[in-house]
Motif scaffolding. Structure first.
Motif, PDB file in Angstrom:
ATOM      1  N   GLY A 280       0.837  -1.203   0.000  1.00 49.63           N
ATOM      2  CA  GLY A 280       0.000   0.000   0.000  1.00 49.63           C
ATOM      3  C   GLY A 280       0.864   1.243   0.000  1.00 49.63           C
ATOM      4  O   GLY A 280       1.717   1.398   0.875  1.00 49.63           O
ATOM      5  N   GLY A 281       0.651   2.117  -0.985  1.00 55.16           N
ATOM      6  CA  GLY A 281       1.503   3.301  -1.139  1.00 55.16           C
ATOM      7  C   GLY A 281       0.772   4.614  -0.935  1.00 55.16           C
ATOM      8  O   GLY A 281       0.996   5.579  -1.651  1.00 55.16           O
TER       9      GLY A 281
ATOM     10  N   ARG B 218      -0.996  -5.403  -7.226  1.00 45.52           N
ATOM     11  CA  ARG B 218      -2.077  -5.646  -6.285  1.00 45.52           C
ATOM     12  C   ARG B 218      -1.818  -6.953  -5.544  1.00 45.52           C
ATOM     13  O   ARG B 218      -1.600  -7.997  -6.171  1.00 45.52           O
ATOM     14  CB  ARG B 218      -3.385  -5.722  -7.060  1.00 45.52           C
ATOM     15  N   ALA B 219      -1.820  -6.883  -4.216  1.00 47.85           N
ATOM     16  CA  ALA B 219      -1.609  -8.081  -3.408  1.00 47.85           C
ATOM     17  C   ALA B 219      -2.914  -8.851  -3.304  1.00 47.85           C
ATOM     18  O   ALA B 219      -3.986  -8.246  -3.221  1.00 47.85           O
ATOM     19  CB  ALA B 219      -1.120  -7.685  -2.021  1.00 47.85           C
ATOM     20  N   LYS B 220      -2.826 -10.196  -3.325  1.00 48.39           N
ATOM     21  CA  LYS B 220      -4.072 -10.969  -3.208  1.00 48.39           C
ATOM     22  C   LYS B 220      -4.076 -11.964  -2.059  1.00 48.39           C
ATOM     23  O   LYS B 220      -5.126 -12.491  -1.716  1.00 48.39           O
ATOM     24  CB  LYS B 220      -4.412 -11.658  -4.532  1.00 48.39           C
TER      25      LYS B 220
ATOM     26  N   GLU C 157      -0.913  -0.645  -5.560  1.00 48.89           N
ATOM     27  CA  GLU C 157      -1.716  -0.585  -6.772  1.00 48.89           C
ATOM     28  C   GLU C 157      -1.627   0.814  -7.379  1.00 48.89           C
ATOM     29  O   GLU C 157      -1.426   0.974  -8.570  1.00 48.89           O
ATOM     30  CB  GLU C 157      -3.156  -0.922  -6.385  1.00 48.89           C
ATOM     31  N   ARG C 158      -1.780   1.820  -6.530  1.00 48.14           N
ATOM     32  CA  ARG C 158      -1.797   3.213  -6.971  1.00 48.14           C
ATOM     33  C   ARG C 158      -1.034   4.039  -5.969  1.00 48.14           C
ATOM     34  O   ARG C 158      -1.543   4.340  -4.895  1.00 48.14           O
ATOM     35  CB  ARG C 158      -3.260   3.702  -6.959  1.00 48.14           C
ATOM     36  N   PHE C 159       0.218   4.373  -6.304  1.00 46.02           N
ATOM     37  CA  PHE C 159       1.005   5.140  -5.338  1.00 46.02           C
ATOM     38  C   PHE C 159       0.335   6.492  -5.087  1.00 46.02           C
ATOM     39  O   PHE C 159      -0.024   7.189  -6.036  1.00 46.02           O
ATOM     40  CB  PHE C 159       2.446   5.344  -5.825  1.00 46.02           C
TER      41      PHE C 159
END
Ligand code: FAD
Length: 304
Positions: A8-9, A78-80, A32-34
């Motif tokens: 997470g950024g 993206r982490a799953k 996913e989206r810095f």
């Protein structure tokens, strides 16, 4: 493997990365989206020492600060899944790769639940708002509506009543769901009107700005329209933790349960920011929290 892997950024993850990297340990950050929610924010006026900035500018500054250090920045990832092994913790990415680390900091943030009615997207940041602490002052002296009669909606209405000219609180059900003390406080305010059993159907505007809201009176079926300059949607903040269900302890709202050092129920796994049980979801709080989790992780590494 990493010593600290951050997932997470947003402000929490970025602060954690800076704090970890400055300890000289192997630090990675996958997101996913810095920038996180700050990318969707128009003006930021409450990050102390920065009088005024814009969200995307703030997001860029977060990334620049992180890249100033020796940090492995993995964007658009993206982490799953999260798995705790005997030695290392594994984070599985949607692209099939698996990242390994001695400690992990989860900072996947949250998202505001949307109503999903016409006009909501079109007038977002043009009268449609989600955060009273952030955007309340923009509506000084104006008429606003708050949608949602739970604790956050009623708190928002009380808060806004002190700033704006008039507040209309709209609740879908036949009764407010907020704590009684909040309901009593709300009822004592002269510039608040509560409408129950009302389904918001549309946010109207002139193409530039919102100018009103339509709802259906669920008892009579009649369609009503209110003129106003702002709407605060307060129907819930959803933490981005669906992928962690079963891996560690979450609250009944899906927030990652953390202690005062950001430690989760899994040893070596820390969490920070809007994704956690830490109250008050704000940039400065998330950033402070990220710093705390990084120091917590560093402390954990020293002892293991
Ligand atoms: P986030 O900012 O939500 O960041 C989460 C990060 O995790 C993102 O990088 C995201 O892409 C990533 N992520 C999520 N799931 C995954 C996954 N599975 N795998 C990998 N990465 C993932 N606060 C203020 O203090 N002042 C303001 O003026 C203000 N205005 C706001 C306006 C709007 C429109 C919104 C939506 C919020 C506003 N906030 C404001 C709140 C503030 O933005 C948040 O409190 C803050 O961004 C939380 O930081 P965070 O790092 O915890 O999470």
């Amino acid at each position: 493997p990493f010593d600290v892997l951050i997932v997470g950024g947003g402000p929490a993850g970025a602060a954690a990365a800076v704090y970890a990297a400055r300890k000289g340990i192997r630090t990675g950050i996958a997101s996913e989206r810095f920038g996180g929610q700050t990318l969707d924010t128009l003006g930021i006026e409450n990050f102390v020492s920065v009088k005024e900035t814009e969200g995307p500018k703030f997001a860029l500054a977060l990334e620049e600060h992180v890249r100033h250090y020796d940090v492995d920045v993995m964007n658009l990832q993206r982490a799953k899944a999260l798995k705790a092994g005997s030695e290392l913790i594994e984070v599985e990415l949607e692209n099939g790769a698996t990242l390994k680390s001695r400690t992990v900091i989860l900072s996947t943030g949250a998202r505001w639940r949307k109503l999903g009615v016409p006009g909501e997207e079109e007038y977002r940041n043009k009268g449609v708002a989600y955060c009273p602490h952030c955007d309340g002052p923009l509506f000084k002296g104006k008429r606003v509506a708050v949608i949602g009669g739970g604790n956050s909606g009623v708190e928002a209405a009380i808060d806004l009543a002190g700033l704006v000219a008039h507040v209309t609180l709209i609740e879908f059900g036949t009764a407010l769901r907020a704590d009684q003390v909040l309901q009593d406080k709300l009822a004592s305010l002269p510039n608040v009107r509560t409408i129950l059993n009302a389904q918001t159907t549309e946010m109207t505007g002139d193409g530039q700005k919102i100018n009103g809201l339509s709802y259906t009176d669920r008892a009579s079926g009649a369609s009503e329209h209110i003129e106003l300059e702002g709407v605060f949607v307060q129907i819930g903040l959803v933490p981005n933790t669906e992928w962690l269900k079963g891996a560690l302890e979450l609250s009944r709202h899906g927030e990652i349960i953390v202690d005062a050092r950001g430690q989760t129920s899994l040893p070596g796994v820390f969490a920070a920011g809007d994704a956690t049980t830490v109250p008050f979801k704000q940039i400065i709080i998330a950033a402070g929290d990220g710093a705390k989790a990084a120091l917590g992780a560093f402390d954990h590494l020293m002892r293991h």
